[in-house]
Write a protein that holds these residues in place. Structure first.
Motif, PDB file in Angstrom:
ATOM      1  N   CYS A 195       8.563   3.330  10.269  1.00  0.00           N
ATOM      2  CA  CYS A 195       8.542   2.329   9.202  1.00  0.00           C
ATOM      3  C   CYS A 195       7.742   1.089   9.567  1.00  0.00           C
ATOM      4  O   CYS A 195       7.604   0.732  10.739  1.00  0.00           O
ATOM      5  N   SER A 196       7.249   0.424   8.526  1.00  0.00           N
ATOM      6  CA  SER A 196       6.519  -0.831   8.706  1.00  0.00           C
ATOM      7  C   SER A 196       7.454  -1.953   9.116  1.00  0.00           C
ATOM      8  O   SER A 196       7.056  -2.900   9.794  1.00  0.00           O
ATOM      9  N   SER A 197       8.698  -1.848   8.674  1.00  0.00           N
ATOM     10  CA  SER A 197       9.705  -2.864   9.008  1.00  0.00           C
ATOM     11  C   SER A 197      11.065  -2.188   9.082  1.00  0.00           C
ATOM     12  O   SER A 197      11.392  -1.348   8.241  1.00  0.00           O
ATOM     13  N   VAL A 198      11.833  -2.552  10.100  1.00  0.00           N
ATOM     14  CA  VAL A 198      13.179  -1.991  10.271  1.00  0.00           C
ATOM     15  C   VAL A 198      14.156  -3.147  10.491  1.00  0.00           C
ATOM     16  O   VAL A 198      13.926  -4.002  11.355  1.00  0.00           O
ATOM     17  N   VAL A 199      15.199  -3.167   9.693  1.00  0.00           N
ATOM     18  CA  VAL A 199      16.223  -4.206   9.796  1.00  0.00           C
ATOM     19  C   VAL A 199      17.506  -3.587  10.316  1.00  0.00           C
ATOM     20  O   VAL A 199      18.046  -2.656   9.714  1.00  0.00           O
ATOM     21  N   THR A 247       5.245   4.805  -3.014  1.00  0.00           N
ATOM     22  CA  THR A 247       4.366   5.863  -3.518  1.00  0.00           C
ATOM     23  C   THR A 247       4.123   5.625  -4.998  1.00  0.00           C
ATOM     24  O   THR A 247       5.042   5.261  -5.733  1.00  0.00           O
ATOM     25  N   ASN A 248       2.895   5.811  -5.433  1.00  0.00           N
ATOM     26  CA  ASN A 248       2.561   5.711  -6.861  1.00  0.00           C
ATOM     27  C   ASN A 248       3.083   4.429  -7.512  1.00  0.00           C
ATOM     28  O   ASN A 248       3.649   4.441  -8.602  1.00  0.00           O
ATOM     29  N   ASN A 288       0.834  -1.198   0.000  1.00  0.00           N
ATOM     30  CA  ASN A 288       0.000   0.000   0.000  1.00  0.00           C
ATOM     31  C   ASN A 288       0.874   1.255   0.000  1.00  0.00           C
ATOM     32  O   ASN A 288       1.993   1.249   0.529  1.00  0.00           O
ATOM     33  N   ALA A 289       0.345   2.315  -0.587  1.00  0.00           N
ATOM     34  CA  ALA A 289       1.047   3.593  -0.561  1.00  0.00           C
ATOM     35  C   ALA A 289       1.318   3.996   0.884  1.00  0.00           C
ATOM     36  O   ALA A 289       0.459   3.852   1.753  1.00  0.00           O
ATOM     37  N   GLY A 290       2.523   4.457   1.123  1.00  0.00           N
ATOM     38  CA  GLY A 290       2.917   4.851   2.475  1.00  0.00           C
ATOM     39  C   GLY A 290       3.669   3.778   3.230  1.00  0.00           C
ATOM     40  O   GLY A 290       4.263   4.057   4.281  1.00  0.00           O
ATOM     41  N   THR A 291       3.639   2.546   2.729  1.00  0.00           N
ATOM     42  CA  THR A 291       4.424   1.477   3.357  1.00  0.00           C
ATOM     43  C   THR A 291       5.901   1.842   3.268  1.00  0.00           C
ATOM     44  O   THR A 291       6.373   2.321   2.235  1.00  0.00           O
TER      45      THR A 291
END
Length: 278
Positions: free
Chosen positions: A230-234, A216-217, A194-197
């Motif tokens: 962030c949705s995920s951080v490594v 985005t887009n 999704n946009a913003g992920t």
């Protein structure tokens, strides 16, 4: 329009080359035959490959001499196969050279190659694109940065194999890892979200940094802002990072030594990033 070089590396080439020559001159006879993390190469093979980089770069980029016809290249896999064949033929042939001869050739060719790179217009099109970043056309500054990563990586492989102090300083490591991160968006090219992920890689310690991908887009965009949620951080340490992103280690080998916070699927995708043509 004002152009900006994203990663400045050309001034570091003499530093790396001088460190390489000092390193090789200090190696004992047995150390030239030590195994490196590049599975098919021992220390002497890696040094030979560095010489190939100088000579092939001069021949192709400066002299416009391309040598062997690669035949039909329909995919990146075809290109990798062709390059691996060239690398194997070269390292096998140079087994007949002594370390002293190899060092001498590296000194001379290194100086010539640096002088040639200085002549390239940084924003003109490079003779080859940086394919591992998914580019069809690349500017010369990025081509030069890619060459920097090659010189850094292979010297680090020698230092790693021989137990010598590495190149892990902010001055030398950060431009290396910063360049590798241009493969980050390409690694996610087939990942829908999704946009913003957003996904982040944090290379730890004072020599590392943070790189983010934002969706985005229908595209993933790279940035280095520090305060993105962030949705995920490594989190990955520098020594693991250089081996993983150069395909010396596999994602499976590092799962227990990296820290993935948030979305595990997105985090694991980051571990598939490969910033070399191999």
């Amino acid at each position: 329009m004002t152009h900006r070089i994203e990663v400045e590396t050309l001034h570091l080439f003499p530093v790396l080359d001088n460190m390489l020559i000092s390193l090789l001159k200090d190696l004992g006879e047995h150390e030239w035959e030590l195994q490196t993390v590049a599975r098919l190469w021992k220390v002497k093979d890696v040094a030979a490959h560095l010489l190939d980089g100088n000579l092939r770069g001069l021949s192709i980029s400066r002299d416009k001499y391309f040598g062997k016809d690669p035949g039909i290249i329909n995919s990146q896999a075809d290109l990798v196969k062709f390059l691996n064949g060239l690398n194997l033929a070269w390292t096998n042939a140079l087994k007949r050279l002594s370390p002293k001869v190899l060092i001498s050739l590296l000194e001379v060719s290194g100086r010539e190659y640096i002088e040639h790179l200085k002549e390239l217009g940084p924003f003109e099109n490079a003779i080859f694109p940086v394919a591992w970043a998914g580019q069809d056309i690349s500017p010369n500054w990025f081509h030069i940065a890619r060459e920097y990563t090659e010189k850094f990586l292979h010297q680090q492989q020698i230092r790693d194999a021989t137990g010598r102090q590495g190149l892990m300083t902010k001055e030398l490591f950060y431009p290396f890892i910063d360049t590798l991160m241009f493969a980050f968006p390409y690694t996610f090219r087939n990942v829908e979200a999704n946009a913003g992920t957003s996904v982040s890689i944090i290379v730890t310690t004072e020599i590392g940094g943070r790189w983010n991908l934002i969706r985005t887009n229908h595209q993933w965009h790279l940035n280095k802002e520090a305060d993105i949620e962030c949705s995920s951080v490594v989190h990955i340490d520098p020594h693991t990072a250089w081996k993983l992103f150069s395909k010396s280690w596999t994602p499976e080998q590092v799962l227990d030594i990296v820290d993935i916070q948030g979305d595990q699927s997105l985090g694991r995708q980051t571990l598939k990033m490969i910033s070399v043509m191999a």
